[in-house]
Design an enzyme around this catalytic site. Sequence first.
Site, PDB file in Angstrom:
ATOM      1  N   LYS A 113     -11.788   4.170   1.005  1.00  0.00           N
ATOM      2  CA  LYS A 113     -11.690   3.665  -0.366  1.00  0.00           C
ATOM      3  C   LYS A 113     -11.997   2.164  -0.334  1.00  0.00           C
ATOM      4  O   LYS A 113     -12.008   1.542   0.742  1.00  0.00           O
ATOM      5  CB  LYS A 113     -10.289   3.913  -0.924  1.00  0.00           C
ATOM      6  N   ASP A 147      -9.073   8.364   4.493  1.00  0.00           N
ATOM      7  CA  ASP A 147      -8.673   7.509   3.367  1.00  0.00           C
ATOM      8  C   ASP A 147      -9.707   6.409   3.130  1.00  0.00           C
ATOM      9  O   ASP A 147      -9.361   5.232   3.005  1.00  0.00           O
ATOM     10  CB  ASP A 147      -7.291   6.909   3.630  1.00  0.00           C
ATOM     11  N   GLY A 170       0.819  -1.204   0.000  1.00  0.00           N
ATOM     12  CA  GLY A 170       0.000   0.000   0.000  1.00  0.00           C
ATOM     13  C   GLY A 170       0.854   1.256   0.000  1.00  0.00           C
ATOM     14  O   GLY A 170       2.072   1.179   0.011  1.00  0.00           O
ATOM     15  N   GLY A 171       0.182   2.425  -0.014  1.00  0.00           N
ATOM     16  CA  GLY A 171       0.911   3.678  -0.086  1.00  0.00           C
ATOM     17  C   GLY A 171       1.695   3.992   1.165  1.00  0.00           C
ATOM     18  O   GLY A 171       2.756   4.594   1.099  1.00  0.00           O
ATOM     19  N   MET A 172       1.194   3.573   2.321  1.00  0.00           N
ATOM     20  CA  MET A 172       1.853   3.931   3.574  1.00  0.00           C
ATOM     21  C   MET A 172       2.590   2.779   4.221  1.00  0.00           C
ATOM     22  O   MET A 172       3.479   2.998   5.021  1.00  0.00           O
ATOM     23  CB  MET A 172       0.821   4.469   4.571  1.00  0.00           C
ATOM     24  N   VAL A 177      -8.764 -10.651   8.636  1.00  0.00           N
ATOM     25  CA  VAL A 177     -10.133 -10.857   8.161  1.00  0.00           C
ATOM     26  C   VAL A 177     -10.131 -11.931   7.082  1.00  0.00           C
ATOM     27  O   VAL A 177      -9.492 -11.767   6.038  1.00  0.00           O
ATOM     28  CB  VAL A 177     -10.717  -9.545   7.607  1.00  0.00           C
ATOM     29  N   VAL A 193       1.980  -4.951   4.356  1.00  0.00           N
ATOM     30  CA  VAL A 193       1.130  -5.771   5.225  1.00  0.00           C
ATOM     31  C   VAL A 193       1.648  -7.201   5.254  1.00  0.00           C
ATOM     32  O   VAL A 193       1.927  -7.801   4.213  1.00  0.00           O
ATOM     33  CB  VAL A 193      -0.337  -5.754   4.730  1.00  0.00           C
TER      34      VAL A 193
END
Length: 380
Positions: free
Chosen positions: A116, A114, A1-3, A71, A6
Amino acid sequence: GGMATVYLAEDIKHRRKVAIKVLRPELAASIGSERFLREIEIAAQLTHPHILALHDSGEADGFLYYVMPFVEGESLRAKLGREKQLSVEEAVSIATSVAKALAYAHRHGVIHRDIKPANILLHDGQPMVADFGIALAVRAAGGERLTETGLSLGTPQYMSPEQASGDREVDGRSDLYSLGCVLFEMLTGEPPHSGPTVQAVIAKLLTDKPRPVTELRETVPVHVAATVHKALAKLPADRFVGSAEFARALMDPHSVPASPRVAPTREGRLRSGLGRPGWGLVGLLCVSTLAAGLMAGRWLSPEASRRVIRAPISASTGSPMPIARRPGFYQGSSIAISPEGDRLVFVGGTDSETQLFLRPLAVLQSTPIPGTEEALAPFF
């Protein structure tokens, strides 16, 4: 992801799978650990059925991380990538649940920043909003130094105009705009604005109006389309006051928020009673004649006000069936104009289901009157 990156991991103590998000090294070095961990404690306080909990956070060898439940399902992004469009019922259900989560977080002073499809996870069919408050924590901890990392907090296709303009202080209405973008995509298969570059997308969302939902998908109910476009208003003041109001508007078919962006479609006219078979040109001519006659009488009366009411009415296309030929249609008066001459009530609906609709003559939007199902012969 952008930040962050994971990782799927195992919580040895509790024998469960968890997701560990590790912030990008350049981002972690820019914002510093102490303030980030202090800010992220705010997000850890949120407890809601549709908010993914925050298990833990910390620093290891200069890496900043936080831990969330794993999840077993998929993200809304993955589902849309596979199905492109969702049923109206499922899209409204997901958006309503997310709106309730937003309303809860906003009451506690936490803005997501954020929203989305990638941050909405589907667990047993129920949406869970992830990364709540993380963007805010990064922003609060990093301050102006974030510009050095080239990081943009928010995803262009779902970013609110005030975010795109660089406003540091945004409120819950920014999240609501982003949710409107997500619902728009669930219904139509594409976000409201897209482009080849980030700059092109931002330019569009700052200047262009999104296409009407009902133009892209005619089966979307009028009240759902109007709710989406009200959430996508450029100015925060023109959106819903809060996410709870947005959720109520989505669930209430009698609630049609005023929105100049929703162009009247054939289905919209069918629902308002002004384009349905049997009303067609005959009904519209009756309405126009009655309104014109009443306004002329008021104009000729010496004591009447000289105010002019402009009431344009668009006729439907096709070959409508005259009222007299409609099986079972009530032949009495189906139109009533208020004594003041500024409102119109008429019978609308279908052959089998009728209802009264109210419409100010100065506007084109009619509204169903609750509790008037199967009503006939309206009067003031």
